[in-house]
Design a protein around this motif. Sequence first.
Motif, PDB file in Angstrom:
ATOM      1  N   LEU A 177      10.496  23.189  32.428  1.00  0.00           N
ATOM      2  CA  LEU A 177       9.614  22.503  33.365  1.00  0.00           C
ATOM      3  C   LEU A 177       9.818  22.936  34.809  1.00  0.00           C
ATOM      4  CD1 LEU A 177       9.757  18.909  31.834  1.00  0.00           C
ATOM      5  CD2 LEU A 177       7.940  20.598  31.597  1.00  0.00           C
ATOM      6  N   GLU A 178      10.831  23.765  35.058  1.00  0.00           N
ATOM      7  CA  GLU A 178      11.072  24.241  36.419  1.00  0.00           C
ATOM      8  C   GLU A 178      10.193  25.432  36.780  1.00  0.00           C
ATOM      9  OE1 GLU A 178      15.192  25.061  36.773  1.00  0.00           O
ATOM     10  OE2 GLU A 178      15.822  22.968  36.549  1.00  0.00           O
ATOM     11  N   VAL A 179       9.532  26.043  35.797  1.00  0.00           N
ATOM     12  CA  VAL A 179       8.644  27.171  36.069  1.00  0.00           C
ATOM     13  C   VAL A 179       7.221  26.784  35.656  1.00  0.00           C
ATOM     14  CG1 VAL A 179      10.469  28.861  35.734  1.00  0.00           C
ATOM     15  CG2 VAL A 179       9.040  28.215  33.795  1.00  0.00           C
ATOM     16  N   GLU A 180       6.264  27.560  36.130  1.00  0.00           N
ATOM     17  CA  GLU A 180       4.855  27.270  35.852  1.00  0.00           C
ATOM     18  C   GLU A 180       4.575  27.368  34.356  1.00  0.00           C
ATOM     19  OE1 GLU A 180       0.414  29.078  36.936  1.00  0.00           O
ATOM     20  OE2 GLU A 180       2.233  29.945  37.819  1.00  0.00           O
ATOM     21  N   GLN A 181       3.832  26.395  33.841  1.00  0.00           N
ATOM     22  CA  GLN A 181       3.475  26.369  32.426  1.00  0.00           C
ATOM     23  C   GLN A 181       1.969  26.278  32.280  1.00  0.00           C
ATOM     24  OE1 GLN A 181       5.568  26.689  29.848  1.00  0.00           O
ATOM     25  NE2 GLN A 181       7.435  26.686  31.104  1.00  0.00           N
ATOM     26  N   ALA A 182       1.429  27.008  31.301  1.00  0.00           N
ATOM     27  CA  ALA A 182      -0.020  26.999  31.083  1.00  0.00           C
ATOM     28  C   ALA A 182      -0.517  25.628  30.646  1.00  0.00           C
ATOM     29  CB  ALA A 182      -0.398  28.044  30.031  1.00  0.00           C
ATOM     30  N   ILE A 183       0.334  24.853  29.968  1.00  0.00           N
ATOM     31  CA  ILE A 183      -0.085  23.552  29.455  1.00  0.00           C
ATOM     32  C   ILE A 183      -0.413  22.590  30.591  1.00  0.00           C
ATOM     33  CG2 ILE A 183       2.239  22.597  29.365  1.00  0.00           C
ATOM     34  CD1 ILE A 183      -0.602  22.092  26.818  1.00  0.00           C
ATOM     35  N   SER A 184       0.064  22.876  31.808  1.00  0.00           N
ATOM     36  CA  SER A 184      -0.210  21.986  32.937  1.00  0.00           C
ATOM     37  C   SER A 184      -1.697  21.914  33.263  1.00  0.00           C
ATOM     38  CB  SER A 184       0.563  22.454  34.180  1.00  0.00           C
ATOM     39  OG  SER A 184       0.167  23.760  34.549  1.00  0.00           O
ATOM     40  N   GLY A 185      -2.470  22.911  32.843  1.00  0.00           N
ATOM     41  CA  GLY A 185      -3.902  22.899  33.096  1.00  0.00           C
ATOM     42  C   GLY A 185      -4.675  22.028  32.127  1.00  0.00           C
ATOM     43  N   TYR A 186      -4.012  21.498  31.096  1.00  0.00           N
ATOM     44  CA  TYR A 186      -4.702  20.725  30.070  1.00  0.00           C
ATOM     45  C   TYR A 186      -4.144  19.320  29.904  1.00  0.00           C
ATOM     46  CZ  TYR A 186      -6.147  25.470  29.068  1.00  0.00           C
ATOM     47  OH  TYR A 186      -6.642  26.749  29.186  1.00  0.00           O
ATOM     48  N   THR A 187      -3.325  18.897  30.861  1.00  0.00           N
ATOM     49  CA  THR A 187      -2.812  17.531  30.841  1.00  0.00           C
ATOM     50  C   THR A 187      -2.606  17.081  32.285  1.00  0.00           C
ATOM     51  OG1 THR A 187      -1.112  16.084  29.891  1.00  0.00           O
ATOM     52  CG2 THR A 187      -0.378  18.198  30.766  1.00  0.00           C
ATOM     53  N   SER A 188      -2.214  15.846  32.466  1.00  0.00           N
ATOM     54  CA  SER A 188      -2.045  15.300  33.814  1.00  0.00           C
ATOM     55  C   SER A 188      -0.656  15.627  34.362  1.00  0.00           C
ATOM     56  CB  SER A 188      -2.255  13.786  33.800  1.00  0.00           C
ATOM     57  OG  SER A 188      -1.255  13.153  33.021  1.00  0.00           O
ATOM     58  N   SER A 189      -0.541  15.642  35.675  1.00  0.00           N
ATOM     59  CA  SER A 189       0.761  15.879  36.318  1.00  0.00           C
ATOM     60  C   SER A 189       1.730  14.741  36.007  1.00  0.00           C
ATOM     61  CB  SER A 189       0.584  16.024  37.829  1.00  0.00           C
ATOM     62  OG  SER A 189      -0.037  14.869  38.384  1.00  0.00           O
ATOM     63  N   THR A 190       1.183  13.543  35.837  1.00  0.00           N
ATOM     64  CA  THR A 190       2.028  12.395  35.484  1.00  0.00           C
ATOM     65  C   THR A 190       2.694  12.591  34.137  1.00  0.00           C
ATOM     66  OG1 THR A 190       0.539  10.935  36.722  1.00  0.00           O
ATOM     67  CG2 THR A 190       2.073   9.895  35.183  1.00  0.00           C
ATOM     68  N   ALA A 191       1.938  13.140  33.185  1.00  0.00           N
ATOM     69  CA  ALA A 191       2.493  13.372  31.850  1.00  0.00           C
ATOM     70  C   ALA A 191       3.598  14.424  31.895  1.00  0.00           C
ATOM     71  CB  ALA A 191       1.379  13.814  30.902  1.00  0.00           C
ATOM     72  N   LEU A 192       3.414  15.469  32.711  1.00  0.00           N
ATOM     73  CA  LEU A 192       4.444  16.503  32.822  1.00  0.00           C
ATOM     74  C   LEU A 192       5.702  15.949  33.483  1.00  0.00           C
ATOM     75  CD1 LEU A 192       2.487  19.740  33.786  1.00  0.00           C
ATOM     76  CD2 LEU A 192       3.664  19.236  31.642  1.00  0.00           C
ATOM     77  N   GLN A 193       5.530  15.101  34.468  1.00  0.00           N
ATOM     78  CA  GLN A 193       6.693  14.470  35.107  1.00  0.00           C
ATOM     79  C   GLN A 193       7.435  13.585  34.123  1.00  0.00           C
ATOM     80  OE1 GLN A 193       5.126  12.467  38.545  1.00  0.00           O
ATOM     81  NE2 GLN A 193       4.651  14.368  39.648  1.00  0.00           N
ATOM     82  N   ALA A 194       6.693  12.845  33.316  1.00  0.00           N
ATOM     83  CA  ALA A 194       7.321  11.974  32.316  1.00  0.00           C
ATOM     84  C   ALA A 194       8.023  12.787  31.237  1.00  0.00           C
ATOM     85  CB  ALA A 194       6.274  11.060  31.694  1.00  0.00           C
ATOM     86  N   LEU A 195       7.503  14.009  30.970  1.00  0.00           N
ATOM     87  CA  LEU A 195       8.091  14.862  29.936  1.00  0.00           C
ATOM     88  C   LEU A 195       9.499  15.298  30.317  1.00  0.00           C
ATOM     89  CD1 LEU A 195       7.281  16.179  27.210  1.00  0.00           C
ATOM     90  CD2 LEU A 195       6.639  18.218  28.508  1.00  0.00           C
ATOM     91  N   ALA A 196       9.795  15.310  31.604  1.00  0.00           N
ATOM     92  CA  ALA A 196      11.131  15.720  32.047  1.00  0.00           C
ATOM     93  C   ALA A 196      12.200  14.701  31.677  1.00  0.00           C
ATOM     94  CB  ALA A 196      11.123  15.951  33.558  1.00  0.00           C
TER      95      ALA A 196
END
Length: 411
Positions: free
Chosen positions: A125-144
């Motif tokens: 999660l510290e580097v750019e991920q393609a999946i970030s374009g298909y979900t919310s930033s909140t979900a990615l933050q929670a994934l950490a």
Amino acid sequence: MQSSGLYWQLAQRLRRQQRSARKGLGFLSFITTASTVGIALGCIVFIAGLSVMNGFEEVLEKRFLSLIPQVEFTAVDGQLNDPAGLVAQAQAFPGVRMARRVIRTQAMLQKGTEFLGVQVNGIDLEVEQAISGYTSSTALQALAEPNRVLLGANLAARLGVSKGETVTFLVAIANSFRQPRRVVLEVAGIFGFGGQVDLQQAYVSLPTARKLVGLEQGVSAVELVLDDVFSAKQITNDLGRQLQEYLYLDSWMRTQGHLYRDIQLVRLVMYLVLMLVLAVACFNIVSTLVMTVQEKHRQIGILRTIGLKQGGIIRVFVWQGIQNALRGVSIGVVLGVLFTLNLPTIFTAIQSMSGTSLLNGEVYFIETIPVLLDYQDVVFVALCALVMGALATIYPAWKAAKLDIVKAIES
């Protein structure tokens, strides 16, 4: 020596005589119109077909391959010895845009009595991920956070789970599910890519992935993002030869290359079929010019007597055929470009009127037809039609030049 402008003007005069003599030459006028319409339709379909193939290729390259590993180096024994060194070496290699640490494993996902097989992707999660374009930033933050998972929309719907609920992952130990490792994860969010990807993929953080597969540290693979996805096979081989560690080398050309080959096969078949369509349309030019030669014996004889040589007669009829083809090509190119640009709207309207989805989003990762109009293709189609139209004029032009002058004037 006659100029080319004279031959062009004579050809135009013959065409005008054909249009003005519709009563006497009704069938000839019909054949002329049919050739023009045939060439125009061939150009329209050719331009639209190539644009759709370009669209599918662009979707494959820029969307589908953004989630599918383009190149991946996987540890033979389950864990890379020096992932940081491998990432640094890969990023320094020409053609590699980015290198990312990953952990991938196959698992069974359980919710109640429902079991589904999924591929779990542990991502950095510290580097750019393609999946970030298909979900919310909140979900990615929670994934950490520990023990969190990101599920595809189709997968979540199939299991009947939503954000905040828990699911159980069963991971095989020593390639056996007799006593699988069970890990309960909370759904951090939903991603919506489309198609089978939503049903077969799940994302977790690297620490959570280590817990799933039983790694204390490190990762099992490094994936590469390339500047040119079609160089994947060459980069895989070239970079693989420089690596000191024993690894499994893989690229999308092996796992998903059939999609690209299918597109190219359809493109090839389209070339062949539409060339035949244009050939049939241009054959009408042959018929038109042959009938013109039969009807214009006297005019041809007069032109010969006033000094027009056989080569000049050939040029006149070649220019007449090219003018017929040029008219069809002009109409076809204009209508083809307009039709192609409005094709997604037309496609959507057809789906609305029919009430059915021609591209089911649950099966495919797109729901509307992709179109990419390349004006080089437009020029190519126009040139092909004009060349075939010019070739179609050779035989009737040669027949006109071989007419006997005396017999032609007396006829």
